[in-house]
Design a protein around this motif. Structure first.
Motif, PDB file in Angstrom:
ATOM      1  N   GLN A 107       0.809  -1.221   0.000  1.00  6.35           N
ATOM      2  CA  GLN A 107       0.000   0.000   0.000  1.00  6.35           C
ATOM      3  C   GLN A 107       0.836   1.261   0.000  1.00  6.35           C
ATOM      4  OE1 GLN A 107      -3.333   0.109  -0.246  1.00  6.35           O
ATOM      5  NE2 GLN A 107      -3.391  -2.137  -0.388  1.00  6.35           N
ATOM      6  N   ARG A 108       2.097   1.154   0.418  1.00  6.88           N
ATOM      7  CA  ARG A 108       2.917   2.360   0.535  1.00  6.88           C
ATOM      8  C   ARG A 108       3.211   2.979  -0.834  1.00  6.88           C
ATOM      9  NH1 ARG A 108       5.805  -0.325   4.860  1.00  6.88           N
ATOM     10  NH2 ARG A 108       7.546  -0.809   3.452  1.00  6.88           N
ATOM     11  N   ALA A 109       3.319   2.207  -1.870  1.00  6.98           N
ATOM     12  CA  ALA A 109       3.551   2.762  -3.212  1.00  6.98           C
ATOM     13  C   ALA A 109       2.352   3.576  -3.679  1.00  6.98           C
ATOM     14  CB  ALA A 109       3.845   1.620  -4.194  1.00  6.98           C
ATOM     15  N   ILE A 110       1.158   3.087  -3.374  1.00 11.45           N
ATOM     16  CA  ILE A 110      -0.055   3.835  -3.737  1.00 11.45           C
ATOM     17  C   ILE A 110      -0.131   5.131  -2.953  1.00 11.45           C
ATOM     18  CG2 ILE A 110      -2.558   3.732  -3.792  1.00 11.45           C
ATOM     19  CD1 ILE A 110      -2.325   0.691  -4.097  1.00 11.45           C
ATOM     20  N   LEU A 111       0.222   5.045  -1.657  1.00 10.87           N
ATOM     21  CA  LEU A 111       0.195   6.256  -0.836  1.00 10.87           C
ATOM     22  C   LEU A 111       1.225   7.271  -1.313  1.00 10.87           C
ATOM     23  CD1 LEU A 111      -0.215   4.751   2.759  1.00 10.87           C
ATOM     24  CD2 LEU A 111      -1.948   5.876   1.363  1.00 10.87           C
ATOM     25  N   GLN A 112       2.369   6.796  -1.776  1.00 13.39           N
ATOM     26  CA  GLN A 112       3.390   7.708  -2.258  1.00 13.39           C
ATOM     27  C   GLN A 112       2.905   8.452  -3.509  1.00 13.39           C
ATOM     28  OE1 GLN A 112       6.308   7.960  -0.492  1.00 13.39           O
ATOM     29  NE2 GLN A 112       6.711   9.788  -1.738  1.00 13.39           N
ATOM     30  N   ILE A 113       2.208   7.721  -4.391  1.00 11.72           N
ATOM     31  CA  ILE A 113       1.646   8.365  -5.582  1.00 11.72           C
ATOM     32  C   ILE A 113       0.585   9.375  -5.185  1.00 11.72           C
ATOM     33  CG2 ILE A 113       0.335   7.957  -7.685  1.00 11.72           C
ATOM     34  CD1 ILE A 113       1.704   5.222  -7.872  1.00 11.72           C
ATOM     35  N   GLU A 114      -0.257   8.984  -4.233  1.00 12.58           N
ATOM     36  CA  GLU A 114      -1.305   9.900  -3.768  1.00 12.58           C
ATOM     37  C   GLU A 114      -0.701  11.136  -3.132  1.00 12.58           C
ATOM     38  OE1 GLU A 114      -5.202   9.933  -0.764  1.00 12.58           O
ATOM     39  OE2 GLU A 114      -3.986   8.107  -1.034  1.00 12.58           O
ATOM     40  N   LEU A 115       0.388  10.956  -2.356  1.00 12.14           N
ATOM     41  CA  LEU A 115       1.038  12.093  -1.714  1.00 12.14           C
ATOM     42  C   LEU A 115       1.602  13.051  -2.769  1.00 12.14           C
ATOM     43  CD1 LEU A 115       2.031  13.479   0.865  1.00 12.14           C
ATOM     44  CD2 LEU A 115       4.088  12.045   0.744  1.00 12.14           C
ATOM     45  N   THR A 116       2.172  12.506  -3.813  1.00 14.32           N
ATOM     46  CA  THR A 116       2.693  13.371  -4.893  1.00 14.32           C
ATOM     47  C   THR A 116       1.573  14.184  -5.549  1.00 14.32           C
ATOM     48  OG1 THR A 116       4.458  11.763  -5.298  1.00 14.32           O
ATOM     49  CG2 THR A 116       4.008  13.363  -7.035  1.00 14.32           C
ATOM     50  N   GLY A 117       0.426  13.534  -5.790  1.00 15.17           N
ATOM     51  CA  GLY A 117      -0.706  14.242  -6.379  1.00 15.17           C
ATOM     52  C   GLY A 117      -1.251  15.309  -5.458  1.00 15.17           C
TER      53      GLY A 117
ATOM     54  N   VAL B 250       1.735  11.162   5.518  1.00 21.16           N
ATOM     55  CA  VAL B 250       3.097  11.315   6.032  1.00 21.16           C
ATOM     56  C   VAL B 250       3.279  10.510   7.323  1.00 21.16           C
ATOM     57  CG1 VAL B 250       4.743  12.965   7.005  1.00 21.16           C
ATOM     58  CG2 VAL B 250       3.495  13.525   4.914  1.00 21.16           C
ATOM     59  N   ASP B 251       2.252  10.549   8.218  1.00 24.12           N
ATOM     60  CA  ASP B 251       2.330   9.765   9.460  1.00 24.12           C
ATOM     61  C   ASP B 251       2.416   8.263   9.161  1.00 24.12           C
ATOM     62  OD1 ASP B 251       2.246  12.077  10.918  1.00 24.12           O
ATOM     63  OD2 ASP B 251       0.067  12.013  11.263  1.00 24.12           O
ATOM     64  N   ILE B 252       1.609   7.819   8.216  1.00 26.29           N
ATOM     65  CA  ILE B 252       1.625   6.394   7.863  1.00 26.29           C
ATOM     66  C   ILE B 252       2.977   5.982   7.290  1.00 26.29           C
ATOM     67  CG2 ILE B 252       0.630   4.652   6.326  1.00 26.29           C
ATOM     68  CD1 ILE B 252      -2.053   6.099   6.615  1.00 26.29           C
ATOM     69  N   LEU B 253       3.511   6.804   6.397  1.00 23.16           N
ATOM     70  CA  LEU B 253       4.798   6.471   5.797  1.00 23.16           C
ATOM     71  C   LEU B 253       5.944   6.536   6.802  1.00 23.16           C
ATOM     72  CD1 LEU B 253       4.491   8.311   2.352  1.00 23.16           C
ATOM     73  CD2 LEU B 253       4.220   5.874   2.841  1.00 23.16           C
TER      74      LEU B 253
END
Length: 414
Positions: free
Chosen positions: A212-222, A283-286
């Motif tokens: 899930q972290r890769a999806i969250l990273q993409i979402e964070l960039t957006g 950010v907290d999750i990552l």
């Protein structure tokens, strides 16, 4: 006199002390005969047990031959079981041993232990490096005052070895099989419990899992891109509203435009706050990624260790089951009565005639020693040669010893 230094002096001493030597020898012979008449004979009987190697070797799960317990160690353990106080007392009661003797129970057990002898015969096969030599046969010898008792005791212990060997092998194989099967079940339960713990941890931290972290990273960039766009829009709207508000006289259209701009600024600000909140959550999750990865790695190590132990227990359980089948089919290592004990023909204590001869010879030696001691305690110069040797004097005349039987009738009267 001095030391006896010639055969003539030795023969003279023997002739003079012949009665004493004969008396000592006679007393010794009589004492030997009396001792032998009161001493019971000792008989020994021996039973031979053959140790047969397994006809079929139980293979392990890897295909190699399974190691088996050394036969010498097994026989030693069986010997210790058979020579316990309880078993000794049972043997004494079965064969009515020492019934006519005023002995306590401990004394009878001690005598029986002293009369037994277990002797192993090493196998001709070469032993493996670092391993003790295998045993090919066991000799069980028993001593008793009668032929029947020696034979019965030897055969009794031989039968005990056969029974204990068969029962011990089957019991060990069944015990090993039961142990590894229980170990297999316990490890399976631990694996299931560990898998449930891992699943619960993953469900509690689903969004922080590596997938899930890769999806969250993409979402964070957006989100960051959209926040920058919203911030630029807000800056433009605020500048536009500020320029209108700085006018000296606001017309009705200016006021409507300021109200419209304020509504747009408020809407965009709300959107920016929502996006900022979501960004903080991501950010907290990552930031928990390292802790999550370390915990999952520990779970994986524990699970791998349990699975490795489960595989070992499964292999050993299969090996123990195969060994149990071999023992039930009498195809493992077994003990066979090769030669039963029989009643001996002669006692091991030796024949009475030979012992009497030994006693007579010993008594004669004692008599000779006593004669030599008496000669030295009472030195007498008896011959011309002794006088010359001891005093270094030559006698003028030597008067021979005259016995009464050597004189004539006339000489005896005068």
């Amino acid at each position: 006199m001095g030391k006896i230094q010639s055969f003539d002096e030795l023969f003279g001493m023997l002739i003079r002390r012949r009665l004493m030597i004969a008396l000592i020898a006679l007393v010794g012979i009589i004492a030997t005969v009396l001792q032998l008449s009161t001493k019971a004979p000792v008989f020994e009987s021996t039973a031979v047990i053959q140790v047969q190697t397994p006809t079929i070797t139980a293979p392990t799960a890897s295909g190699a031959a399974a190691p088996h317990e050394n036969s010498g160690q097994r026989l030693q353990a069986i010997q210790q079981q058979l020579t316990t106080r309880e078993n000794m007392q049972a043997v004494i009661a079965r064969h009515n041993l020492y019934s006519g003797l005023p002995l306590t129970s401990d004394q009878k057990v001690h005598i029986l232990r002293q009369s037994l002898r277990f002797q192993t015969v090493a196998s001709a096969a070469a032993a493996s490096f670092g391993q003790p030599a295998e045993v090919s046969a066991l000799l069980i010898s028993a001593q008793a005052n009668t032929r029947a008792e020696a034979t019965n005791v030897a055969n009794d212990f031989a039968q005990g070895v056969l029974v204990a060997g068969a029962e011990d092998q089957k019991a060990r194989a069944l015990e090993a099989q039961t142990f590894f099967q229980q170990e297999q079940r316990n490890l399976k339960e631990l694996i299931m419990a560990k898998e449930a713990e891992i699943a619960q941890f993953q469900s509690e931290h689903l969004s922080a899992l590596p997938t899930q972290r890769a999806i969250l990273q993409i979402e964070l960039t957006g989100l960051e891109t959209e926040l920058r766009s919203l911030n630029q829009t807000l800056v433009g709207l605020r500048n536009e509203r500020g320029a209108i508000e700085r006018k000296t006289n606001l017309r009705a259209t200016d006021k409507r435009q300021v109200a419209t701009l304020s509504a747009q600024i408020e809407t965009i600000s709300a959107q920016s706050d929502a996006l900022q909140t979501r960004r903080s959550e991501i950010v907290d999750i990552l930031s928990q990624a390292q802790v999550i990865d370390r915990t999952l790695a520990e779970f994986d190590r524990d699970l791998d260790q349990l699975q490795a132990q489960y595989e070992v227990a499964t292999r050993r359980s299969a090996d123990a089951e195969t060994a149990a089948k071999l023992q039930n089919g009498d195809q493992g290592e077994t003990f066979t009565l090769l030669e039963a004990a029989i009643e001996p023909d002669y006692p091991i204590s030796g024949g009475k005639r030979k012992l009497v001869l030994v006693g007579a010879f010993a008594s004669l030696i004692i008599g000779l020693i006593v004669a030599f001691v008496l000669e030295h305690l009472r030195p007498v110069l008896r011959t011309q040669r002794q006088l010359e040797r001891e005093l270094d004097l030559r006698p003028i005349i030597a008067i021979p010893e005259l016995r009464k039987s050597d004189l004539t009738l006339k000489q005896q009267r005068t």
